[in-house]
Design a protein around this motif. Structure first.
Motif, PDB file in Angstrom:
ATOM      1  N   ILE A 124     -52.602 -25.100  60.427  1.00 52.59           N
ATOM      2  CA  ILE A 124     -52.363 -24.019  59.468  1.00 52.59           C
ATOM      3  C   ILE A 124     -52.759 -24.454  58.057  1.00 52.59           C
ATOM      4  CG2 ILE A 124     -50.544 -22.692  58.315  1.00 52.59           C
ATOM      5  CD1 ILE A 124     -49.118 -22.487  60.999  1.00 52.59           C
ATOM      6  N   VAL A 125     -52.427 -25.692  57.686  1.00 47.50           N
ATOM      7  CA  VAL A 125     -52.748 -26.192  56.344  1.00 47.50           C
ATOM      8  C   VAL A 125     -54.248 -26.458  56.206  1.00 47.50           C
ATOM      9  CG1 VAL A 125     -52.408 -28.104  54.727  1.00 47.50           C
ATOM     10  CG2 VAL A 125     -50.471 -27.189  55.995  1.00 47.50           C
ATOM     11  N   GLY A 128     -55.957 -22.624  57.771  1.00 46.27           N
ATOM     12  CA  GLY A 128     -55.346 -21.310  57.646  1.00 46.27           C
ATOM     13  C   GLY A 128     -54.815 -20.799  58.978  1.00 46.27           C
ATOM     14  N   PRO A 129     -54.018 -19.733  58.942  1.00 46.77           N
ATOM     15  CA  PRO A 129     -53.410 -19.190  60.166  1.00 46.77           C
ATOM     16  C   PRO A 129     -54.430 -18.753  61.211  1.00 46.77           C
ATOM     17  CG  PRO A 129     -52.383 -18.247  58.208  1.00 46.77           C
ATOM     18  CD  PRO A 129     -53.567 -19.018  57.737  1.00 46.77           C
ATOM     19  N   GLU A 130     -55.624 -18.364  60.747  1.00 48.30           N
ATOM     20  CA  GLU A 130     -56.634 -17.890  61.712  1.00 48.30           C
ATOM     21  C   GLU A 130     -57.160 -19.004  62.602  1.00 48.30           C
ATOM     22  OE1 GLU A 130     -58.642 -18.754  57.743  1.00 48.30           O
ATOM     23  OE2 GLU A 130     -56.834 -17.726  58.456  1.00 48.30           O
TER      24      GLU A 130
END
Length: 411
Positions: A124-125, A128-130
């Motif tokens: 995620i870091v 990103g969430p995608e």
């Protein structure tokens, strides 16, 4: 040394630590019910589990470790191989620390879900969430419910059957001689299906499903007939009472526990060595490779780490799972092991990153509930479930913190 070499050395150390903690915590899945039912002693359990986990990890674990570094995140979306390398190391260290905390507090957690949560955190870091494959994460969350429920239901059914058709009958030994070979044959059936569909050796045989089923059926019948003859010849005609039945199932229980230990080493070594293998490939190729053969020396390090963890700290979680949730006998212990192994096989074939820890604890609860709610210590169970729920978020947050610190320091 360049950054690739530095992180490869660090990753090997973290991989050994993760394998150590995995052995210390997950040994309960294969041996706790055998120890709890007094089928074997703690020392015997530690020796058997250590040897068989090592064999499973080194000789059967290679194919499993090919896939643990992908699936939770889409690695192709993280273009810098150094980010991927640092992230995998952060995930490995984060998961190892959480499993160590759980072990020192004598509570069983899922090493699979620890590493999944850790990879989720840095993913995620980093991208990103995608970047996260949320469908895969959905399967993980679903397995929190399915694993213990399936294990509990199967173990409940088996122990209820044993109690109804053997322990509560008048001619108890006669009934045991009839039904015990049936359950042994079903156990053989489970082991064979696991071999054909879950181990690299079995998969490489490339047997058609019909051929595998026919072979399994033939061997199952042979096992059933063989044990019918064996019990008729070895169990004294004047033997009577539940104690004699428990003795018959004691031998069977140890055999089932040995199978679970081999399979555990083969499958769980991926949680320790998978991220190390990913870092090894990045260090060698300086690019991320989604799938590659894992070097034998990495599997040996994983196997040694698991064996060391079992030897030094394995008794802590084993005592919680085997003795504190509910009282176990040999027939109950056999029901637990059969339920857990069946659940892991079924869920794995459905493509779920199933936790053998969840399946084992669920099976123990199922056996306890077969004797009524009063037979289960729900205070211990509450603490275990709380740790399960905390595993993914704590592993993810810890991984994020470690990843950010490392990225600021080295990249």
């Amino acid at each position: 040394m360049d950054i690739y070499t530095v992180f490869l050395v660090l990753a090997v150390g973290a991989g050994f630590l993760m394998a150590f903690n995995l052995g210390a915590n997950d040994v309960a899945n294969s041996m706790a019910s055998s120890v709890g039912s007094k089928a074997i002693t703690v020392k015997q359990a530690v020796l058997i589990a250590g040897v068989l986990n090592f064999i499973g990890a080194v000789f059967l674990g290679a194919q499993v470790t090919k896939t643990i570094s992908k699936g939770i995140i889409n690695a192709d979306m993280i273009t810098d191989p150094r980010i991927m390398m640092v992230g995998m190391f952060a995930a490995l260290l984060s998961a190892a620390l959480w499993v160590l905390v759980a072990t020192l507090t004598s509570l069983p957690v899922s090493s699979t879900h620890s590493i999944v949560g850790s990879i989720l955190g840095f993913g995620i870091v980093a991208g990103g969430p995608e970047v996260v494959n949320w469908g895969s994460m959905g399967f993980v969350v679903l397995s929190w419910i399915i694993s213990p429920l399936f294990g509990a239901a199967i173990a409940y059914f088996i122990f209820t059957h044993i109690r109804r058709f053997i322990l509560y009958r008048k001619r108890i030994i006669e009934k045991a001689k009839f039904w015990a070979p049936f359950w042994i044959a079903l156990t053989a059936d489970l082991v064979l299906l696991s071999f054909f569909y879950k181990t690299p050796v079995g998969k490489n045989m490339n047997l058609h499903w019909s051929t595998a089923l026919i072979l399994t059926a033939i061997i199952t019948v042979v096992v059933w007939v063989g044990f019918r003859i064996l019990f008729n010849r070895t169990v004294p005609a004047d033997a009577d009472g539940p104690e004699a039945v428990e003795d018959m199932f004691r031998r069977l229980q140890v055999g089932t526990a040995c199978y679970v230990a081999v399979s555990q080493g083969a499958n769980d070594v991926a949680n320790a060595i998978g991220p190390v293998a990913a870092i090894y490939m990045i260090a060698r190729e300086q690019t991320f490779v989604a799938s590659a053969e894992v070097p034998l020396w990495l599997l040996v390090i994983g196997g040694l780490g698991i064996a060391a963890g079992i030897a030094l700290l394995g008794h802590k979680v084993m005592a919680t799972v085997g003795e504190k949730i509910t009282k176990l006998t040999n027939t109950r212990g056999f029901s637990v092991e059969f339920g857990a192994a069946t659940t892991v096989l079924m869920a794995s074939n459905m493509g779920m990153p199933v936790s053998s820890t969840h399946a084992a604890v669920g099976s123990i609860v199922g056996v306890g509930l077969a004797r009524g709610f009063g037979a289960v210590d729900f205070r211990v169970l509450y603490r275990i479930v709380l740790y399960w729920v905390l595993t993914v978020p704590i592993a993810a947050i810890t991984s994020i913190v470690i990843f950010q610190l490392l990225r600021w320091s080295f990249l």
